[in-house]
Design a protein around this motif. Structure first.
Motif, PDB file in Angstrom:
ATOM      1  N   TYR A 122      76.800  16.249 -49.642  1.00 26.34           N
ATOM      2  CA  TYR A 122      75.353  16.090 -49.583  1.00 26.34           C
ATOM      3  C   TYR A 122      74.892  14.831 -50.309  1.00 26.34           C
ATOM      4  CZ  TYR A 122      75.634  20.846 -47.835  1.00 26.34           C
ATOM      5  OH  TYR A 122      75.948  21.954 -47.105  1.00 26.34           O
ATOM      6  N   SER A 123      75.584  14.445 -51.366  1.00 27.58           N
ATOM      7  CA  SER A 123      75.198  13.211 -52.061  1.00 27.58           C
ATOM      8  C   SER A 123      75.506  11.987 -51.195  1.00 27.58           C
ATOM      9  CB  SER A 123      75.874  13.119 -53.427  1.00 27.58           C
ATOM     10  OG  SER A 123      77.267  12.990 -53.291  1.00 27.58           O
ATOM     11  N   ILE A 124      76.588  12.026 -50.445  1.00 23.38           N
ATOM     12  CA  ILE A 124      76.913  10.910 -49.538  1.00 23.38           C
ATOM     13  C   ILE A 124      75.864  10.806 -48.441  1.00 23.38           C
ATOM     14  CG2 ILE A 124      78.575  10.098 -47.805  1.00 23.38           C
ATOM     15  CD1 ILE A 124      80.788  11.285 -49.624  1.00 23.38           C
ATOM     16  N   LEU A 125      75.409  11.939 -47.927  1.00 23.00           N
ATOM     17  CA  LEU A 125      74.407  11.922 -46.851  1.00 23.00           C
ATOM     18  C   LEU A 125      73.137  11.178 -47.260  1.00 23.00           C
ATOM     19  CD1 LEU A 125      74.783  15.556 -45.496  1.00 23.00           C
ATOM     20  CD2 LEU A 125      75.255  13.434 -44.227  1.00 23.00           C
ATOM     21  N   GLY A 126      72.831  11.139 -48.546  1.00 21.82           N
ATOM     22  CA  GLY A 126      71.630  10.472 -49.018  1.00 21.82           C
ATOM     23  C   GLY A 126      71.804   8.997 -49.321  1.00 21.82           C
ATOM     24  N   SER A 127      72.992   8.436 -49.016  1.00 24.03           N
ATOM     25  CA  SER A 127      73.267   7.051 -49.416  1.00 24.03           C
ATOM     26  C   SER A 127      72.913   5.997 -48.367  1.00 24.03           C
ATOM     27  CB  SER A 127      74.732   6.906 -49.831  1.00 24.03           C
ATOM     28  OG  SER A 127      75.589   7.090 -48.740  1.00 24.03           O
ATOM     29  N   GLY A 128      72.341   6.413 -47.243  1.00 20.75           N
ATOM     30  CA  GLY A 128      71.964   5.440 -46.225  1.00 20.75           C
ATOM     31  C   GLY A 128      71.531   6.138 -44.955  1.00 20.75           C
ATOM     32  N   PRO A 129      71.195   5.353 -43.927  1.00 23.34           N
ATOM     33  CA  PRO A 129      70.813   5.949 -42.646  1.00 23.34           C
ATOM     34  C   PRO A 129      71.944   6.833 -42.103  1.00 23.34           C
ATOM     35  CG  PRO A 129      70.376   3.596 -42.647  1.00 23.34           C
ATOM     36  CD  PRO A 129      71.149   3.897 -43.898  1.00 23.34           C
ATOM     37  N   VAL A 130      71.550   7.950 -41.497  1.00 24.40           N
ATOM     38  CA  VAL A 130      72.509   8.923 -40.969  1.00 24.40           C
ATOM     39  C   VAL A 130      72.458   8.895 -39.445  1.00 24.40           C
ATOM     40  CG1 VAL A 130      73.141  11.376 -40.890  1.00 24.40           C
ATOM     41  CG2 VAL A 130      72.207  10.391 -43.003  1.00 24.40           C
ATOM     42  N   LEU A 131      73.629   8.888 -38.836  1.00 24.27           N
ATOM     43  CA  LEU A 131      73.763   8.988 -37.383  1.00 24.27           C
ATOM     44  C   LEU A 131      74.611  10.210 -37.073  1.00 24.27           C
ATOM     45  CD1 LEU A 131      74.582   5.238 -36.700  1.00 24.27           C
ATOM     46  CD2 LEU A 131      72.389   6.371 -36.338  1.00 24.27           C
ATOM     47  N   LYS A 132      74.285  10.917 -36.009  1.00 25.93           N
ATOM     48  CA  LYS A 132      75.023  12.107 -35.595  1.00 25.93           C
ATOM     49  C   LYS A 132      75.690  11.842 -34.252  1.00 25.93           C
ATOM     50  CE  LYS A 132      74.227  16.940 -34.189  1.00 25.93           C
ATOM     51  NZ  LYS A 132      75.601  17.122 -33.982  1.00 25.93           N
ATOM     52  N   LEU A 133      76.974  12.189 -34.168  1.00 27.37           N
ATOM     53  CA  LEU A 133      77.684  12.054 -32.896  1.00 27.37           C
ATOM     54  C   LEU A 133      77.275  13.190 -31.968  1.00 27.37           C
ATOM     55  CD1 LEU A 133      79.931  10.777 -31.112  1.00 27.37           C
ATOM     56  CD2 LEU A 133      81.520  12.369 -32.211  1.00 27.37           C
ATOM     57  N   ARG A 134      76.777  12.837 -30.794  1.00 30.90           N
ATOM     58  CA  ARG A 134      76.603  13.825 -29.724  1.00 30.90           C
ATOM     59  C   ARG A 134      77.982  13.996 -29.090  1.00 30.90           C
ATOM     60  NH1 ARG A 134      72.951  10.394 -27.731  1.00 30.90           N
ATOM     61  NH2 ARG A 134      74.043  10.334 -25.748  1.00 30.90           N
ATOM     62  N   ASN A 135      78.535  15.171 -29.203  1.00 31.18           N
ATOM     63  CA  ASN A 135      79.903  15.383 -28.757  1.00 31.18           C
ATOM     64  C   ASN A 135      80.071  15.090 -27.270  1.00 31.18           C
ATOM     65  OD1 ASN A 135      80.466  16.179 -31.350  1.00 31.18           O
ATOM     66  ND2 ASN A 135      80.479  18.361 -30.886  1.00 31.18           N
ATOM     67  N   PRO A 136      81.139  14.364 -26.916  1.00 31.24           N
ATOM     68  CA  PRO A 136      81.422  14.126 -25.496  1.00 31.24           C
ATOM     69  C   PRO A 136      81.676  15.449 -24.763  1.00 31.24           C
ATOM     70  CG  PRO A 136      82.692  12.639 -26.881  1.00 31.24           C
ATOM     71  CD  PRO A 136      82.077  13.661 -27.785  1.00 31.24           C
ATOM     72  N   PRO A 137      81.607  15.434 -23.437  1.00 26.19           N
ATOM     73  CA  PRO A 137      81.831  16.675 -22.686  1.00 26.19           C
ATOM     74  C   PRO A 137      83.296  17.133 -22.749  1.00 26.19           C
ATOM     75  CG  PRO A 137      81.490  14.822 -21.186  1.00 26.19           C
ATOM     76  CD  PRO A 137      81.256  14.313 -22.578  1.00 26.19           C
ATOM     77  N   ARG A 138      83.493  18.402 -22.448  1.00 23.87           N
ATOM     78  CA  ARG A 138      84.820  19.021 -22.507  1.00 23.87           C
ATOM     79  C   ARG A 138      85.856  18.272 -21.663  1.00 23.87           C
ATOM     80  NH1 ARG A 138      86.661  23.320 -24.815  1.00 23.87           N
ATOM     81  NH2 ARG A 138      84.632  24.203 -25.274  1.00 23.87           N
ATOM     82  N   GLU A 139      85.439  17.709 -20.552  1.00 23.69           N
ATOM     83  CA  GLU A 139      86.412  17.011 -19.694  1.00 23.69           C
ATOM     84  C   GLU A 139      86.996  15.756 -20.357  1.00 23.69           C
ATOM     85  OE1 GLU A 139      82.296  15.907 -17.953  1.00 23.69           O
ATOM     86  OE2 GLU A 139      83.291  17.770 -18.503  1.00 23.69           O
ATOM     87  N   ASP A 140      86.389  15.322 -21.450  1.00 23.96           N
ATOM     88  CA  ASP A 140      86.913  14.169 -22.189  1.00 23.96           C
ATOM     89  C   ASP A 140      87.855  14.560 -23.324  1.00 23.96           C
ATOM     90  OD1 ASP A 140      85.666  12.217 -20.635  1.00 23.96           O
ATOM     91  OD2 ASP A 140      83.807  12.366 -21.786  1.00 23.96           O
ATOM     92  N   GLU A 141      88.179  15.856 -23.430  1.00 25.58           N
ATOM     93  CA  GLU A 141      89.135  16.286 -24.446  1.00 25.58           C
ATOM     94  C   GLU A 141      90.541  15.819 -24.066  1.00 25.58           C
ATOM     95  OE1 GLU A 141      89.049  20.477 -25.238  1.00 25.58           O
ATOM     96  OE2 GLU A 141      87.065  20.364 -26.153  1.00 25.58           O
ATOM     97  N   HIS A 142      91.357  15.570 -25.096  1.00 21.04           N
ATOM     98  CA  HIS A 142      92.760  15.241 -24.853  1.00 21.04           C
ATOM     99  C   HIS A 142      93.538  16.549 -24.681  1.00 21.04           C
ATOM    100  CE1 HIS A 142      93.732  16.231 -29.050  1.00 21.04           C
ATOM    101  NE2 HIS A 142      92.640  15.530 -29.382  1.00 21.04           N
ATOM    102  N   ASP A 143      94.841  16.439 -24.443  1.00 17.07           N
ATOM    103  CA  ASP A 143      95.660  17.600 -24.077  1.00 17.07           C
ATOM    104  C   ASP A 143      95.610  18.759 -25.057  1.00 17.07           C
ATOM    105  OD1 ASP A 143      96.422  16.274 -21.815  1.00 17.07           O
ATOM    106  OD2 ASP A 143      98.352  15.615 -22.613  1.00 17.07           O
ATOM    107  N   TYR A 144      95.497  18.489 -26.346  1.00 19.71           N
ATOM    108  CA  TYR A 144      95.468  19.571 -27.323  1.00 19.71           C
ATOM    109  C   TYR A 144      94.163  19.583 -28.125  1.00 19.71           C
ATOM    110  CZ  TYR A 144      97.072  15.876 -30.517  1.00 19.71           C
ATOM    111  OH  TYR A 144      97.189  14.709 -31.225  1.00 19.71           O
ATOM    112  N   GLY A 145      93.117  19.037 -27.531  1.00 18.80           N
ATOM    113  CA  GLY A 145      91.821  18.968 -28.193  1.00 18.80           C
ATOM    114  C   GLY A 145      91.241  20.330 -28.550  1.00 18.80           C
ATOM    115  N   PHE A 146      91.678  21.351 -27.850  1.00 22.06           N
ATOM    116  CA  PHE A 146      91.159  22.698 -28.083  1.00 22.06           C
ATOM    117  C   PHE A 146      91.531  23.273 -29.454  1.00 22.06           C
ATOM    118  CE2 PHE A 146      95.352  23.088 -26.288  1.00 22.06           C
ATOM    119  CZ  PHE A 146      95.937  24.094 -27.047  1.00 22.06           C
ATOM    120  N   VAL A 147      92.524  22.701 -30.146  1.00 23.39           N
ATOM    121  CA  VAL A 147      92.955  23.278 -31.423  1.00 23.39           C
ATOM    122  C   VAL A 147      92.001  22.934 -32.570  1.00 23.39           C
ATOM    123  CG1 VAL A 147      95.383  23.300 -30.742  1.00 23.39           C
ATOM    124  CG2 VAL A 147      94.519  21.419 -32.110  1.00 23.39           C
TER     125      VAL A 147
END
Length: 174
Positions: A122-147
């Motif tokens: 939480y202290s790191i989150l306050g150290s600058g602008p925050v960006l959030k990754l919008r997760n790519p769709p499931r079809e972009d997972e690699h072979d073992y991405g489900f783990v």
């Protein structure tokens, strides 16, 4: 151009949850715009980590997960997937992920020491602008991405131009 990895660490949550928050820290040129910084980050070897295998930031004798980031193929991740957020919104999302799971024991809550360790994040989150990754769709997972990420995959970037550091914060499980 890629960013130099300057540090990493993991904050583990409660025993038996398999939940953790991974931190990686990269050196940035504070004069670059966010788009350029994100492009450099995505190309950086230190960003390419599957979060399912041991992480060796210096390469060591362990192979890095080249072409992979979390559950996805790295080429599915691009700067436009990062949206502006706030430290408060990121904290709320991490809190909800850490505490509001469909636990086998409905009385379970993260132990006090795990909650205390979240303070570092939480202290790191306050150290600058925050960006959030919008997760790519499931079809972009690699072979073992489900783990990775059965309870969620939450990634935040914090750009601290004062200290010339970009922080990657990934809250997930395996």
């Amino acid at each position: 151009m890629t960013l130099a990895l300057i540090g990493d660490g993991t904050v583990h949550l409660g025993p038996g949850t398999f939940m953790w928050i991974a931190l990686t820290h990269f050196l940035i040129d504070p004069g670059q715009d966010n788009q350029s910084i994100l492009e450099s980050l995505i190309k950086s070897p230190g960003y390419q980590h599957d979060y399912a295998s041991p992480y060796s930031p210096d390469g060591g004798d362990k192979a890095q997960a080249a072409g992979i980031h979390g559950p996805w193929k790295v080429d599915a991740i691009h700067p436009s997937l990062f949206e502006p957020s706030t430290a408060e919104a990121a904290k709320a999302e991490i809190d909800a992920w850490a505490n509001d799971q469909d636990w086998t024991d409905p009385e379970f809550s993260q132990p006090a020491d795990a909650i205390q360790r979240l303070g570092t994040i939480y202290s790191i989150l306050g150290s600058g602008p925050v960006l959030k990754l919008r997760n790519p769709p499931r079809e972009d997972e690699h072979d073992y991405g489900f783990v990775t990420g059965s309870l969620g995959f939450h990634e935040f970037i914090v750009i601290d131009r004062t200290l010339r550091i970009l922080h990657v914060i990934v809250a997930s499980d395996d």
